[in-house]
Design an enzyme around this catalytic site. Structure first.
Site, PDB file in Angstrom:
ATOM      1  CE  LYS A   1      -3.846   2.093   2.607  1.00 23.40           C
ATOM      2  NZ  LYS A   1      -4.703   1.984   3.808  1.00 23.40           N
TER       3      LYS A   1
ATOM      4  CB  SER B   1      -8.079   3.696   2.960  1.00 22.60           C
ATOM      5  OG  SER B   1      -7.178   3.132   3.913  1.00 22.60           O
TER       6      SER B   1
ATOM      7  CB  SER C   1      -8.244   0.987   5.984  1.00 25.00           C
ATOM      8  OG  SER C   1      -8.987   2.170   6.032  1.00 25.00           O
TER       9      SER C   1
END
Lengths: 490, 99
Positions: free
Chosen positions: A87, A162, A186
């Site tokens: 990420k 997210s 997330s």
């Protein structure tokens, strides 16, 4: 993937790939090239940056280590040659790290996050950085400055956020596994929406060094994988104290993979089912799948125990005071002086306040909204009524869990009230979006470990996730329970 | 219950060093009002005698030795921290004059 490298090899997991390496059917370089090719051609917008040269160099090292079989202790490299996505909230020395924000569009950090460094030291190959909601703020991945990520199987739906880029990348076969970060759900929410496994460890279990801060008392890195066993493999490599993070636990490492693969003693397992998590607003097909999962645990001999977590309904309100307050403080560092964007217009002013305003115009709407809300909560005259009160209710939420874990070993619930919703469906109503995290947020507030494991699909074939929560630092037992569930039909 | 108006939004905007357009101020004001109305439910919770929880980490902070470490440099010996600087001058950060 099989077609790309021209071999008929099943290789969704670390174990399958290592078997293919060992039998000589596959090489790390061919595997890395295959994944890079597929990921670069993908239409999902799951990756923001590819580290092609770095990845191929890492794959060549893995290839040499395999060629020297017998001379190199393979147990030192549990992720040898495994292609991963990271990420874009985690730094890698020399690799652009954007947090999906215009503010960091060209930022190249001078250091590597500890969790990434440990994966690389274990032999992993980093393919690139995955898309996300800007500064990890969002539940749909529609807040990226570089465009939304598409759901891996339903193009009109969000992948969740997210860590949506990581979830889509894993489910769509663009990498074997990925890292996400979980501040209010997330990792678990996109894992649930995309039908993969996502784990948020206990706060303090994984180093936050190199994790760009959103809300420091809530943020944790977590593995996102095809299987529970792979989550254990990544987690075991990353766990352990890091002197570079003052909130990193001193607890010694454990053999999480071994614990994960053991058979649970069902007669000793009590699973709490909180009344407050099965309420109106929960989609009927989600409730049905989760209840079916609970029945399976019961059929194995586990005891289901109705419990109450009475302050659950306040969790979203607490979270959106605590998280935004910490965010407003953490994001004050983006001043356009040492790193980050500095628009030419900003340099034309001689006024410092105007300079900052022009620099900080690079934040997207959701980030600005949260900074404003957090600044308000911390401002003179409102601090006690908002931030301080939220921190007191947070304590009550933690005490709810403490009380529950006196009588049960785990807690089970849905990850989300619904399956993946449509792109644009909630983007105009921030509160509606925030309420999507109602079952995941309490875990972050209390600092507990939890994971999402697929437990079914709705009538449109959209995945549903089962949420399993354990007491602090009980990840081994949590992985064991989830692994047994995952294998229920095997 | 607090009433959020555009004046309050503009005041907080200044504290946060953010500039919003007039349209954003109007939108944010309405959204903030909605969010704060929702958060107002916390005022109904009895928190008498309840301590604040600002962090879930309850282990003692482990301290490192206070050792000076050199800043990382690139292959040409330049500090890596300057590689992403918006502007540099003589090995330092260059910022606009504000005086």
């Amino acid at each position: 993937m099989e077609e790309i490298i021209g071999k008929n090899i099943k290789m969704n997991t670390v174990r399958e790939i290592h078997d293919a390496f060992d039998s000589g059917q596959l090489s790390p370089v061919a595997l890395t090239q295959g994944y890079l090719e597929v990921a670069q051609k993908s239409h999902h917008n799951a990756f923001l940056t590819f580290c092609e040269k770095r990845a191929l160099a890492q794959a060549k090292v893995a290839e040499r280590l395999i060629a020297h079989e017998g001379q190199v202790p393979r147990e030192k490299f549990p992720l040898l040659g495994i292609p991963l996505g990271i990420k874009d909230v985690l730094t890698i020395d020399g690799v652009r790290t954007t947090c999906a924000s215009k503010m960091l569009e060209n930022y190249v950090p001078p250091y590597t996050a500890t969790v990434v460094a440990r994966l690389e030291a274990a032999g992993a190959v980093i393919l690139g950085k995955t898309n996300m909601d800007e500064f990890a703020m969002g539940g749909s991945n529609e807040n990226s400055a570089f465009g939304p990520v598409l759901h891996p199987t339903h193009s009109d739906r969000v992948p969740g956020g997210s860590s949506g880029g990581s979830a889509t990348a894993v489910r769509a076969g663009l990498c074997v596994a990925a890292l996400g970060s979980d501040t209010g759900g997330s990792v678990r929410l996109p894992a649930s929406f995309c039908g993969i496994v996502g784990m948020k460890p206990t706060y303090g279990r994984l180093s936050r060094y190199g994790l760009i801060a959103f809300a420091s008392s809530l943020d944790q890195v977590g593995p996102m994988t095809q299987t529970v066993e792979d989550a254990a493999r990544l987690f075991e490599v990353m766990a352990g104290h890091d002197p570079l993070d003052s909130t990193s636990s001193l607890r010694s490492k454990e053999n999480f993979v071994r614990t994960c693969l053991t058979v649970p003693d069902w007669s000793r397992i009590k699973i709490g089912v909180p009344n407050e998590y099965f309420v109106s607003g929960l989609a009927p097909n989600v409730e049905k799948s989760v209840r079916t999962a609970l029945q399976w645990f019961e059929s194995q001999g586990a005891k289901l125990v109705p419990i109450s977590l009475p302050h659950t309904s306040y969790a979203v309100a607490v979270y959106y005071m605590v998280a935004v307050s910490e965010a407003s403080s953490n994001l004050a560092r983006y001043d356009g002086v040492r790193y980050g964007a500095r628009p030419s217009l900003a340099s034309e002013t001689g006024d410092l306040a105007t300079f900052y305003e022009r620099v900080r115009a690079n934040f997207g709407s959701e980030v600005k909204r949260r900074i404003i809300l957090g600044t308000f909560a911390l401002s003179s005259g409102y601090y006690d009524a908002y931030y301080r009160r939220a921190c007191q209710v947070r304590r009550l939420i933690q005490q709810d869990f403490d009380e529950a874990f006196k009588t049960v070993d785990f807690i089970a619930s849905p990850v989300s009230p619904t399956t993946a919703f449509r792109l644009g469906e909630k983007s105009q109503d921030p509160l509606k979006m925030y309420l999507n995290d109602i079952f995941t947020i309490p875990v972050n507030l209390a600092g507990l470990p939890a994971l999402s494991v697929p437990c079914g699909e709705d009538s449109e074939k959209l995945p549903i996730g089962l949420h399993l929560i354990a007491p602090a630092f009980q990840e081994g037992r949590l992985l064991c329970l989830a692994h047994a569930f995952e294998r229920r039909s095997a | 219950m607090i009433e959020v108006n555009e004046a309050l939004t503009r005041k907080v905007m200044g504290l946060a060093k953010l500039k919003l357009s007039d349209g954003e101020v109007t939108t944010f004001t309405a959204q903030l009002q909605g969010i704060l109305n929702y958060i107002d439910q916390l005022s109904r919770v009895d928190v008498q005698g309840v301590g604040s929880m600002t962090h879930p980490f309850d282990e003692p902070t482990p301290f490192r030795e206070d050792v000076v470490c050199p800043s990382p440099v690139d292959t040409e010996g330049r500090p890596k921290t300057l590689l992403s600087a918006p502007d540099v001058l003589d090995g330092g950060y260059k910022v606009p004059s504000i005086l």
